[in-house]
Design a protein around this motif. Structure first.
Motif, mmCIF file in Angstrom:
data_model
loop_
_atom_site.group_PDB
_atom_site.id
_atom_site.type_symbol
_atom_site.label_atom_id
_atom_site.label_comp_id
_atom_site.label_asym_id
_atom_site.label_seq_id
_atom_site.Cartn_x
_atom_site.Cartn_y
_atom_site.Cartn_z
ATOM 1 N N GLU A 166 3.916 1.473 -1.207
ATOM 2 C CA GLU A 166 4.504 1.591 -2.541
ATOM 3 C C GLU A 166 3.483 2.148 -3.515
ATOM 4 O O GLU A 166 3.808 2.987 -4.366
ATOM 5 N N ALA A 167 2.238 1.703 -3.385
ATOM 6 C CA ALA A 167 1.182 2.205 -4.265
ATOM 7 C C ALA A 167 1.019 3.711 -4.087
ATOM 8 O O ALA A 167 0.872 4.451 -5.061
ATOM 9 N N ALA A 168 1.093 4.176 -2.837
ATOM 10 C CA ALA A 168 0.945 5.603 -2.570
ATOM 11 C C ALA A 168 2.098 6.385 -3.196
ATOM 12 O O ALA A 168 1.890 7.433 -3.819
ATOM 13 N N LEU A 169 3.321 5.867 -3.056
ATOM 14 C CA LEU A 169 4.489 6.541 -3.647
ATOM 15 C C LEU A 169 4.336 6.624 -5.166
ATOM 16 O O LEU A 169 4.592 7.656 -5.777
ATOM 17 N N LEU A 170 3.871 5.516 -5.765
ATOM 18 C CA LEU A 170 3.691 5.482 -7.217
ATOM 19 C C LEU A 170 2.637 6.482 -7.669
ATOM 20 O O LEU A 170 2.666 6.969 -8.796
ATOM 21 N N LEU A 171 1.686 6.777 -6.782
ATOM 22 C CA LEU A 171 0.633 7.731 -7.130
ATOM 23 C C LEU A 171 1.065 9.157 -6.816
ATOM 24 O O LEU A 171 0.249 10.078 -6.835
ATOM 25 N N GLY A 172 2.342 9.332 -6.482
ATOM 26 C CA GLY A 172 2.878 10.678 -6.351
ATOM 27 C C GLY A 172 2.952 11.208 -4.935
ATOM 28 O O GLY A 172 3.327 12.360 -4.732
ATOM 29 N N ALA A 173 2.596 10.395 -3.934
ATOM 30 C CA ALA A 173 2.633 10.883 -2.561
ATOM 31 C C ALA A 173 4.076 10.933 -2.059
ATOM 32 O O ALA A 173 4.869 10.056 -2.363
ATOM 33 N N PHE A 208 -7.039 9.017 -4.990
ATOM 34 C CA PHE A 208 -5.829 9.301 -4.200
ATOM 35 C C PHE A 208 -4.747 10.020 -5.016
ATOM 36 O O PHE A 208 -4.182 11.020 -4.582
ATOM 37 N N GLU A 252 0.831 -1.209 0.000
ATOM 38 C CA GLU A 252 0.000 0.000 0.000
ATOM 39 C C GLU A 252 0.860 1.251 0.000
ATOM 40 O O GLU A 252 0.532 2.240 -0.652
ATOM 41 N N PHE A 298 -0.714 -4.000 -8.566
ATOM 42 C CA PHE A 298 -0.066 -5.077 -7.832
ATOM 43 C C PHE A 298 -0.875 -6.363 -7.919
ATOM 44 O O PHE A 298 -2.096 -6.331 -8.068
ATOM 45 N N VAL A 300 -1.548 6.734 4.583
ATOM 46 C CA VAL A 300 -1.646 5.292 4.342
ATOM 47 C C VAL A 300 -1.172 4.472 5.547
ATOM 48 O O VAL A 300 -1.914 3.648 6.068
ATOM 49 N N PHE A 310 -5.945 0.840 -0.702
ATOM 50 C CA PHE A 310 -5.895 1.408 0.639
ATOM 51 C C PHE A 310 -7.141 0.923 1.384
ATOM 52 O O PHE A 310 -8.256 1.316 1.073
#
Lengths: 287, 371
Positions: free
Chosen positions: A168-175, B97, A166, B80, A184, B86
């Motif tokens: 990593e997903a946030a980082l990929l979305l620019g966070a 997001f 999760e 993934f 997150v 989330f």
């Protein structure tokens, strides 16, 4: 699970209940009855005593400093151990357990040896008008030491099982790293974190062994509530001792209630997270 | 956007995950990274995304070096295997997001964000589930939310790590057809990792076959299937029958012509091309016929052990008679099967139509036509 049926099964249950009452409930009841035995006026009188007030204040102060410090420390440690792979990672997780494994008295003694006035460091600090041992900073220091594993210990298994997908997903979305943590990581560990805080607080308030070594037992100056209970008891001030004890017991029970609520919340989250999806699988497939 | 990988290498401790990978992907294509587990395909995908850093080599997007660009700035959509939604946010908030994380001057206002989110949810056909939490969705629905979330910020590249790996077979099949159609609607350069050959063959424009940290072959699905560049590719794509034996360059029985032999079985070989010694042939199940008699080029007696008459082709499992081979699998058109009147335990002769030779050192040898 089944309801007890035979006589033997019933007697086992009764034995467990009897032991619980004898070992846990009875002493607790006794504390409150002793404290209130001489009437509310005596309780009020004892609570108004300046030494008692100072002891309460010192205990609260120690908890107020310990909890935030160990909150930050615990999150940091759990983060490092579960998010990075480095040499000595396993060793670090073992190190966290030292305060668990070691007697608090030993911890207090170690601090005394390092920061006491006889040591080189303690002497240097004394020359600069800083006194750590036999003063409130020492009490806070050993309390932090004794309670530091709790938050990390609660977080590590949770963060390990949640993985870093999760984040990593946030980082990929620019966070950014900070926003990832805020939006997150933190919401995912919120309840476990609160639970860690509650038990850290409980231990901080009740700590006796380590504190008694570094406190120096100066009445009205370096006595926390648990130490004050002992002192009043030795003074044959039964009502005073039990009033202080009742205060500690109340704090403990409040903690227990909070802990139970949080455990229940955690449980709810886990069961919600593992809903069986077989029945929803069929609806709304892409056309 | 085109992706170029330039001499990428990566090791984890003593384990070489990627070895000198160079690859050029044209913009707008859907590329399948295919390989068995441990072949380095996921590592490669994570390096393209910026989640992992290669030890050496460069990554270029449209010719621009992004090797050292932080993951946040790469504008990569990533899906993934385990969805990574989330869990504390609704479907709506999950999809939104990326929009919320945009810098203030680029961030659309609340109404515009809502419109974009609903547009994406419509695209993945989940608009009625916007208020649900991920835990309340099925696996297939979750993966579609993950896809919508990745597409929300208009990524220049879409990367999918075993996107259908955690789903059951039926949902997987539906979802991959749907992904193919989606890609035709939104032709963003997409790379997806899979270990499922069928999936790679069905969905991709280009297939990159990987093994042990290296690229074995790059090509269109039909090309890698019909003209495998290595023994590994041949072996990995679809079922194969291996016929192991010896190459006898001057066999007295065949008047001094080269022959492949194994027990009583033999195959006539062309005069040149096959080295003497150990020689194995690979044969696809559909590249053979059965007959009641041998030919002057192939003498492979077999017995029918199992047969499955379900569907347009009949699948037969054959045992070798008087020679050694693992259970041979052959697929016959239904009409051929009926014309031969095949029954279980019946003895027949195998007539291969096309054989790929594999030399003793494992390299691909010449293709033999034994008819």
């Amino acid at each position: 699970m089944q309801t007890p049926r035979s006589l033997l099964q019933w007697s086992l249950v009764l034995l467990a209940l009897a032991l619980t009452v004898l070992l846990l409930v009875l002493p607790l009841v006794l504390i409150f009855s002793k404290a209130l035995g001489a009437g509310w006026e005596m309780v009020a009188l004892n609570l108004a005593d300046s030494d008692m007030r100072h002891a309460i204040w010192l205990t609260v102060l120690a908890a107020l400093i310990t909890v935030p410090v160990n909150l930050v420390f615990g999150v940091l440690l759990a983060w490092c151990v579960t998010r990075y792979e480095f040499r000595g990672r396993k060793f670090l997780t073992t190190l966290i357990d030292i305060p668990f494994a070691m007697s608090p008295v030993v911890a207090g003694l170690c601090y005394l040896v390092i920061y006491g006035i006889e040591s080189r460091l303690g002497g240097w600090l004394y020359d600069h008008d800083i006194q750590l041992m036999f003063a409130w900073p020492g009490i806070v220091m050993v309390t932090i030491f004794v309670t530091c594993p709790y938050v990390a210990r609660v977080l590590i298994p949770l963060m390990e099982s949640q993985g870093s997908d999760e984040e990593e997903a946030a980082l990929l979305l620019g966070a950014s790293g900070f926003k990832t943590f805020l939006y997150v990581t933190l919401p995912n560990i919120k309840w476990a974190l609160l639970y860690g805080v509650v038990i850290t607080n409980a231990r901080a308030v009740g700590e006796f062994g380590a504190v008694s070594v570094v406190s120096g037992s100066i009445r009205g100056q370096t006595l926390t509530l648990p130490l004050h209970v002992e002192l009043l008891h030795q003074d044959y001030n039964t009502v005073g001792a039990f009033t202080a004890a009742a205060l500690l017991a109340s704090m403990a029970m409040l903690t227990l209630v909070l802990k139970t609520i949080m455990e229940w919340r955690q449980q709810q989250r886990i069961t919600n997270g593992n809903v069986d999806h077989e029945n929803v699988e069929k609806e709304a497939q892409p056309q | 956007m085109s992706i170029t990988l330039d001499n990428l290498s990566k090791t984890f401790g003593s384990y070489q995950a990627l070895e000198d990978i160079s690859l050029s992907l044209t913009g707008g294509e859907l590329v399948g990274l295919l390989g068995p587990s441990g072949s380095g395909k996921t590592t490669l995908l994570r390096i393209i995304a910026g989640l992992e850093k290669a030890d050496t080599g460069r990554v270029l997007f449209d010719g621009k070096d992004v090797t050292n660009m932080p993951v946040q700035q790469r504008k990569v959509g990533f899906v993934f295997q385990q969805y990574a939604l989330f869990r504390h946010m609704t479907v709506f908030d999950n999809v939104g997001f990326g929009l919320r994380m945009l810098p203030r001057h680029e961030r659309p206002d609340r109404a515009a964000r809502k419109a974009r989110i609903m547009e994406l949810l419509e695209l993945v056909q989940l608009e009625q589930l916007a208020k649900r939490y991920p835990a309340q969705l099925s696996g297939g629905q979750r993966q579609r939310v993950a896809l919508a979330r990745a597409l929300a910020v208009n990524p220049s590249v879409l990367l999918l790590d075993e996107p259908f790996g955690a789903l059951d077979a039926k949902v997987r099949k539906e979802l991959r057809r749907w992904l193919r159609r989606l890609h035709e609607q939104i032709p963003v350069t997409s790379v997806f990792v899979t270990h499922d050959q069928e999936e790679a063959m069905e969905v991709s424009d280009q297939v990159v076959v990987m093994s042990q940290g290296r690229i074995e072959q790059i090509g269109a699905p039909r090309q890698v299937y019909e003209e495998p560049a290595s023994r590994f590719v041949f072996d990995f794509l679809g079922h194969i029958n291996a016929l192991a034996g010896q190459c006898n360059l001057a066999c007295a029985d065949s008047g001094g012509r080269p022959r492949w032999e194994n027990g009583v079985a033999w195959l006539a070989l062309p005069d040149s091309g096959c080295p003497s010694g150990e020689l194995t042939f690979y044969m696809r199940p559909h590249e053979a016929q059965l007959a009641h008699s041998p030919t002057d080029k192939a003498h492979l007696p077999v017995v029918v052990e199992e047969l499955s008459v379900f569907g347009a082709t009949v699948k037969l499992e054959l045992g070798a008679v008087g020679w050694h081979a693992h259970a041979l699998e052959v697929e016959l058109p239904r009409d051929d099967f009926l014309a031969l009147g095949i029954e279980r335990r019946q003895q027949l002769f195998l007539r291969p139509l096309r054989l790929q030779s594999i030399t003793a050192n494992g390299a691909l040898g010449p293709v033999i036509d034994p008819t």
